[in-house]
Design an enzyme around this catalytic site. Sequence first.
Site, PDB file in Angstrom:
ATOM      1  N   GLY A  66       0.802  -1.224   0.000  1.00  0.00           N
ATOM      2  CA  GLY A  66       0.000   0.000   0.000  1.00  0.00           C
ATOM      3  C   GLY A  66       0.826   1.260   0.000  1.00  0.00           C
ATOM      4  N   CYS A  67       0.238   2.292   0.556  1.00  0.00           N
ATOM      5  CA  CYS A  67       0.748   3.659   0.470  1.00  0.00           C
ATOM      6  C   CYS A  67       1.950   3.886   1.381  1.00  0.00           C
ATOM      7  CB  CYS A  67      -0.360   4.640   0.839  1.00  0.00           C
ATOM      8  SG  CYS A  67      -1.912   4.348  -0.018  1.00  0.00           S
ATOM      9  N   ALA A  68       2.492   5.110   1.303  1.00  0.00           N
ATOM     10  CA  ALA A  68       3.612   5.526   2.154  1.00  0.00           C
ATOM     11  C   ALA A  68       3.179   6.671   3.050  1.00  0.00           C
ATOM     12  CB  ALA A  68       4.792   5.973   1.288  1.00  0.00           C
ATOM     13  N   ASN A 105      -2.415   4.551   5.387  1.00  0.00           N
ATOM     14  CA  ASN A 105      -1.986   3.444   4.541  1.00  0.00           C
ATOM     15  C   ASN A 105      -2.875   2.260   4.871  1.00  0.00           C
ATOM     16  OD1 ASN A 105      -0.742   1.337   3.213  1.00  0.00           O
ATOM     17  ND2 ASN A 105       0.979   1.211   4.637  1.00  0.00           N
TER      18      ASN A 105
END
Length: 364
Positions: free
Chosen positions: A12-14, A209
């Site tokens: 997923g995201c940071a 995230n």
Amino acid sequence: MKVEGQVRIPSGCAIAAVISKEGKRMSGDIIYNAMKPMHDRSNGLGGGFSGYGIYPEYKDFYALHLFYDSRATRKKCEEFLKDRFEIVKSEKIPTRTIPEIKDEPIIWRYFVAPFKSLLCSLQLDEKEFVARTVMKINSELPGAYVFSSGKNMGTFKAVGYPEDVGGFYKLEEYEGYCWIAHGRYPTNTPGWWGGAHPFTLLDWSIVHNGEISSYDANRRFIEMFGYKCTLQTDTEVITYIMDYLLRVQGLTLDEAASVVAAPFWSTIEDKTNLAEKEKYTFLRTLFASLLITGPFSIVLGFEGGLMALNDRLKLRSMVVGEKEDKVFIASEEASIRTMEPDAQNIWAPAGGEPVIVKVKEGAF
């Protein structure tokens, strides 16, 4: 052709954050450089930052950051704002040309104060008034979107990789005592300027995230109290939940964390402290619809501090480090090392256990 094992598949995201407990202001380039080692956690469909303490000369005014799709929309929105606020400054938010950042809307900011006569007639405090104004613009004025509305803080976001977004907004020209950042990898919602993180309301800002499987239940509950989820992504609702729990209901940060990442019933039952058992039982029962399910790690920024929190099963990565008066939080240790190569006490918080850092009183 790349096959599994030859290409990195990030979870997923940071996210990243840094705060000075002494209230020392840091240039914004510290945070967008911290996103570079986590480039592969994003896919170019959203990046953004929130900085606290960046507007000391206007610290007593709400800083409204808006996206507009046209000059006509801007004119209409400004007429609406002039009926509700004293506007002490209005200007285009400075940007630079970055080839990777395209199709930008009109990006404007206003430093405003609500008319006291209007607050009296409506019998509202100024924070509730500003929150309602944000909801009204975002839900009823097509082509206008308030993406930041706090005092002495501001959010900057766009469609793009976060390091490009930071350069686009010239963040190195701002200084703040706290910064949070996000690189987006959307899986089931569109990539657009309003859907980039952070999501904000007043001085709360959220980067996330993960994925919220409880979104519909959370949204239905929170919209009963005047909030409107209009931004086409699940993360928006977390910001409104935190505003409701912390500002409206007056819960502490620890209590709010125990609502959204509530301990299991078996964990509550095993508590030997009767007062704690009763408190957690009460919170889980009263705010059952605000339990956030699904994998997540979040950072909540607010005036004077931040809170980091994993879901109770810790299904998303998050690490914390320290050096002198600074605390660093990120999805990966590499990001922390970029901000401070000699960071110490690197550790991973347990699931459901909040990490709360506050600036010492009076420092900012």
